[in-house]
Design a protein around this motif. Structure first.
Motif, PDB file in Angstrom:
ATOM      1  N   UNK A  47       0.116 -28.517  33.606  1.00  0.00           N
ATOM      2  CA  UNK A  47      -1.514 -28.354  34.139  1.00  0.00           C
ATOM      3  C   UNK A  47      -2.687 -29.852  34.274  1.00  0.00           C
ATOM      4  N   UNK A  48      -3.615 -29.900  35.196  1.00  0.00           N
ATOM      5  CA  UNK A  48      -4.209 -30.328  35.412  1.00  0.00           C
ATOM      6  C   UNK A  48      -3.438 -31.878  35.559  1.00  0.00           C
ATOM      7  N   UNK A  49      -1.898 -32.444  35.242  1.00  0.00           N
ATOM      8  CA  UNK A  49      -1.889 -33.993  35.334  1.00  0.00           C
ATOM      9  C   UNK A  49      -1.413 -34.110  37.001  1.00  0.00           C
ATOM     10  N   UNK A  50      -1.848 -35.210  37.328  1.00  0.00           N
ATOM     11  CA  UNK A  50      -0.760 -35.857  38.396  1.00  0.00           C
ATOM     12  C   UNK A  50       0.820 -36.152  38.106  1.00  0.00           C
ATOM     13  N   UNK A  51       1.131 -35.349  39.586  1.00  0.00           N
ATOM     14  CA  UNK A  51       2.441 -35.590  39.828  1.00  0.00           C
ATOM     15  C   UNK A  51       3.156 -35.471  40.957  1.00  0.00           C
TER      16      UNK A  51
ATOM     17  N   UNK B  71      -3.827 -43.034  36.766  1.00  0.00           N
ATOM     18  CA  UNK B  71      -3.813 -41.177  36.865  1.00  0.00           C
ATOM     19  C   UNK B  71      -3.140 -41.054  35.779  1.00  0.00           C
ATOM     20  N   UNK B  72      -3.211 -39.779  35.107  1.00  0.00           N
ATOM     21  CA  UNK B  72      -2.767 -38.918  34.334  1.00  0.00           C
ATOM     22  C   UNK B  72      -1.772 -38.122  34.682  1.00  0.00           C
ATOM     23  N   UNK B  73      -0.900 -39.020  34.579  1.00  0.00           N
ATOM     24  CA  UNK B  73       0.232 -37.527  35.345  1.00  0.00           C
ATOM     25  C   UNK B  73       1.675 -37.577  33.897  1.00  0.00           C
ATOM     26  N   UNK B  74       1.835 -36.969  34.236  1.00  0.00           N
ATOM     27  CA  UNK B  74       2.551 -35.526  34.112  1.00  0.00           C
ATOM     28  C   UNK B  74       4.095 -37.071  33.277  1.00  0.00           C
ATOM     29  N   UNK B  75       4.546 -36.818  32.046  1.00  0.00           N
ATOM     30  CA  UNK B  75       5.611 -38.190  31.328  1.00  0.00           C
ATOM     31  C   UNK B  75       6.651 -38.272  32.565  1.00  0.00           C
ATOM     32  N   UNK B  76       6.896 -39.947  31.953  1.00  0.00           N
ATOM     33  CA  UNK B  76       7.654 -40.439  32.983  1.00  0.00           C
ATOM     34  C   UNK B  76       7.783 -40.543  34.419  1.00  0.00           C
TER      35      UNK B  76
END
Length: 169
Positions: free
Chosen positions: A60-64, A150-155
């Motif tokens: 949650x809160x991550x960019x994806x 951006x603070x993204x989801x992993x990978x």
């Protein structure tokens, strides 16, 4: 060369012993290994990023990007169309082209979950009106080279790289 994916085989590998939801979809909520379709939306050279809401279980809160479990034995294109419609309000006729990148696995550092990621690019024919659902709180159209800002989801960068590579192959 396009990657061919047999979703029935994926379900056989990942869904053994898992409960089913209404409509026969697999319930992955207790699974440690999960197959996920990541569908990047591209329009006029820009990529749509979505900020995950506090209501989602993972990151949650991550960019994806548009994402969903491979929970039915449908083509990845059909699953992507369903996710685009549900998460963004984008109908299938807005998609001009799909390209599927090479799938790969990622294990979360916690060791709790391993994701088999199927990165896909959906190139739109025009700029649709975006209507995000409860899974997201915000969206932005960005240049692909700005993803690292951006603070993204992993990978996510690796997945985007694979999807773009497939789209130009």
């Amino acid at each position: 060369m396009p990657v061919k994916v047999d979703t029935a085989a994926i379900l056989e590998e990942f869904a053994q012993g898992l409960p089913r939801l209404a409509g026969g979809r697999v319930d992955y909520s207790s699974a440690r290994r999960l197959p996920v379709l990541l569908c990047f939306v591209e329009c006029a050279g820009r990529i749509l990023l979505l900020k995950r809401s506090a209501k989602v279980r993972s990151y949650p809160g991550k960019w994806g990007t548009v994402a969903g479990f491979i929970d039915r034995a449908l083509s990845l294109e059909a699953l992507a169309c369903a996710e685009l419609k549900a998460e963004l309000g984008v109908p299938p006729e807005c998609v001009a082209h799909f390209a599927l990148g090479e799938p790969y696995e990622y294990t979360d550092p916690s060791g709790e979950r391993t994701w088999r990621l199927f990165p896909m690019l959906a190139r739109l024919a025009g700029t649709p009106r975006i209507e995000i659902d409860w899974e997201h709180t915000d969206f932005e159209w960005i240049e692909p080279q700005n993803l690292a800002d951006y603070d993204t989801v992993p990978m996510l960068e690796e997945s985007l790289r694979r999807a773009i590579r497939a789209s130009i192959a």
